[in-house]
Write a protein that holds these residues in place. Sequence first.
Motif, PDB file in Angstrom:
ATOM      1  N   ALA A 103       0.759  -1.268   0.080  1.00 44.89           N
ATOM      2  CA  ALA A 103       0.011   0.179  -0.031  1.00 44.89           C
ATOM      3  C   ALA A 103       0.936   1.291   0.038  1.00 44.89           C
ATOM      4  CB  ALA A 103      -1.082   0.113   1.296  1.00 44.89           C
ATOM      5  N   GLY A 104       2.207   1.145   0.016  1.00 44.80           N
ATOM      6  CA  GLY A 104       3.005   2.158   0.129  1.00 44.80           C
ATOM      7  C   GLY A 104       3.078   2.962   1.536  1.00 44.80           C
ATOM      8  N   SER A 105       3.100   1.973   2.332  1.00 49.61           N
ATOM      9  CA  SER A 105       3.131   2.533   3.671  1.00 49.61           C
ATOM     10  C   SER A 105       3.799   1.459   4.611  1.00 49.61           C
ATOM     11  CB  SER A 105       1.829   2.350   4.500  1.00 49.61           C
ATOM     12  OG  SER A 105       1.531   3.103   5.818  1.00 49.61           O
ATOM     13  N   SER A 106       3.960   1.623   6.036  1.00 46.97           N
ATOM     14  CA  SER A 106       4.702   0.561   6.809  1.00 46.97           C
ATOM     15  C   SER A 106       4.302   0.830   8.134  1.00 46.97           C
ATOM     16  CB  SER A 106       6.347   1.248   6.823  1.00 46.97           C
ATOM     17  OG  SER A 106       6.343   2.366   7.577  1.00 46.97           O
ATOM     18  N   PRO A 107       4.894  -0.145   9.117  1.00 48.38           N
ATOM     19  CA  PRO A 107       4.342  -0.327  10.483  1.00 48.38           C
ATOM     20  C   PRO A 107       4.466   1.014  11.276  1.00 48.38           C
ATOM     21  CG  PRO A 107       5.795  -2.264   9.707  1.00 48.38           C
ATOM     22  CD  PRO A 107       5.810  -1.171   8.717  1.00 48.38           C
ATOM     23  N   ASP A 108       5.452   1.848  10.709  1.00 48.48           N
ATOM     24  CA  ASP A 108       5.827   3.166  11.294  1.00 48.48           C
ATOM     25  C   ASP A 108       4.608   3.960  10.980  1.00 48.48           C
ATOM     26  OD1 ASP A 108       8.187   2.006  12.263  1.00 48.48           O
ATOM     27  OD2 ASP A 108       9.130   3.256  10.746  1.00 48.48           O
ATOM     28  N   ASP A 109       3.677   3.708  10.201  1.00 45.46           N
ATOM     29  CA  ASP A 109       2.430   4.575   9.824  1.00 45.46           C
ATOM     30  C   ASP A 109       1.255   4.366  10.663  1.00 45.46           C
ATOM     31  OD1 ASP A 109       4.103   6.024   7.964  1.00 45.46           O
ATOM     32  OD2 ASP A 109       3.785   4.637   6.488  1.00 45.46           O
ATOM     33  N   VAL A 110       1.399   3.156  11.256  1.00 46.82           N
ATOM     34  CA  VAL A 110       0.022   2.672  11.819  1.00 46.82           C
ATOM     35  C   VAL A 110      -0.408   3.751  13.026  1.00 46.82           C
ATOM     36  CG1 VAL A 110      -1.072   0.824  13.334  1.00 46.82           C
ATOM     37  CG2 VAL A 110       0.526   0.318  11.315  1.00 46.82           C
ATOM     38  N   VAL A 111      -1.746   4.107  12.974  1.00 44.06           N
ATOM     39  CA  VAL A 111      -2.220   4.921  13.897  1.00 44.06           C
ATOM     40  C   VAL A 111      -3.305   4.277  14.927  1.00 44.06           C
ATOM     41  CG1 VAL A 111      -1.813   6.916  12.513  1.00 44.06           C
ATOM     42  CG2 VAL A 111      -4.015   5.828  12.450  1.00 44.06           C
ATOM     43  N   ARG A 112      -3.698   2.955  14.591  1.00 45.78           N
ATOM     44  CA  ARG A 112      -4.601   2.266  15.311  1.00 45.78           C
ATOM     45  C   ARG A 112      -4.384   0.979  15.091  1.00 45.78           C
ATOM     46  NH1 ARG A 112      -7.489   1.893  19.379  1.00 45.78           N
ATOM     47  NH2 ARG A 112      -9.596   1.523  19.382  1.00 45.78           N
ATOM     48  N   VAL A 113      -4.597   0.158  16.329  1.00 47.25           N
ATOM     49  CA  VAL A 113      -4.441  -1.340  16.191  1.00 47.25           C
ATOM     50  C   VAL A 113      -5.556  -2.014  17.018  1.00 47.25           C
ATOM     51  CG1 VAL A 113      -2.419  -1.562  17.841  1.00 47.25           C
ATOM     52  CG2 VAL A 113      -3.026  -3.538  16.178  1.00 47.25           C
ATOM     53  N   THR A 114      -6.219  -2.949  16.513  1.00 53.16           N
ATOM     54  CA  THR A 114      -7.139  -3.640  17.442  1.00 53.16           C
ATOM     55  C   THR A 114      -6.714  -5.217  17.569  1.00 53.16           C
ATOM     56  OG1 THR A 114      -9.049  -2.111  16.748  1.00 53.16           O
ATOM     57  CG2 THR A 114      -9.671  -4.332  17.523  1.00 53.16           C
ATOM     58  N   TYR A 115      -6.694  -5.699  18.599  1.00 52.29           N
ATOM     59  CA  TYR A 115      -6.392  -6.906  18.836  1.00 52.29           C
ATOM     60  C   TYR A 115      -7.619  -7.736  19.391  1.00 52.29           C
ATOM     61  CZ  TYR A 115      -1.918  -4.726  19.284  1.00 52.29           C
ATOM     62  OH  TYR A 115      -0.514  -4.114  19.239  1.00 52.29           O
ATOM     63  N   LEU A 116      -7.934  -8.999  18.673  1.00 52.78           N
ATOM     64  CA  LEU A 116      -9.044  -9.879  18.905  1.00 52.78           C
ATOM     65  C   LEU A 116      -8.412 -11.009  19.167  1.00 52.78           C
ATOM     66  CD1 LEU A 116     -10.935  -9.009  15.741  1.00 52.78           C
ATOM     67  CD2 LEU A 116     -11.269  -7.943  17.954  1.00 52.78           C
TER      68      LEU A 116
END
Length: 130
Positions: free
Chosen positions: A66-79
């Motif tokens: 997608a042209g992104s990286s883990p450094d760009d993540v702003v929200r994460v949900t763990y199930l």
Amino acid sequence: MSERRRISQGSTFEEQVGYSRAVVDGRWVFVAGTTGFDYSTMTISDDVVEQVDQALANIADALDRAGSSPDDVVRVTYLVPNPDDFESAWPSLRRFFATAKPAATMMVVGLQEPRMKIEIEVTALKPAQP
């Protein structure tokens, strides 16, 4: 107007259920709930840490495409179906999100298959282009 782009990893789940691994819309990247399946073989480990590491590898691949990286993540949900499994995942999660330190939520839920020990969903915001 931004163009929407869909990213597939070839999972049989994507085809059967009718979804994309990730959707890119402008700077936003939405990565679907991702489990520890190795999509090239459609196998999954019995070990929760191995599942977490595979899920994160799947997410990293989707973000990269997608042209992104883990450094760009702003929200994460763990199930997770078993909250006792979550703490053993922390070291892998801490490494993956070391720079981003996204807002996070962990929920105890039932997952599609009993073999699945965690599902991870992320939202990223790619940096603005100068």
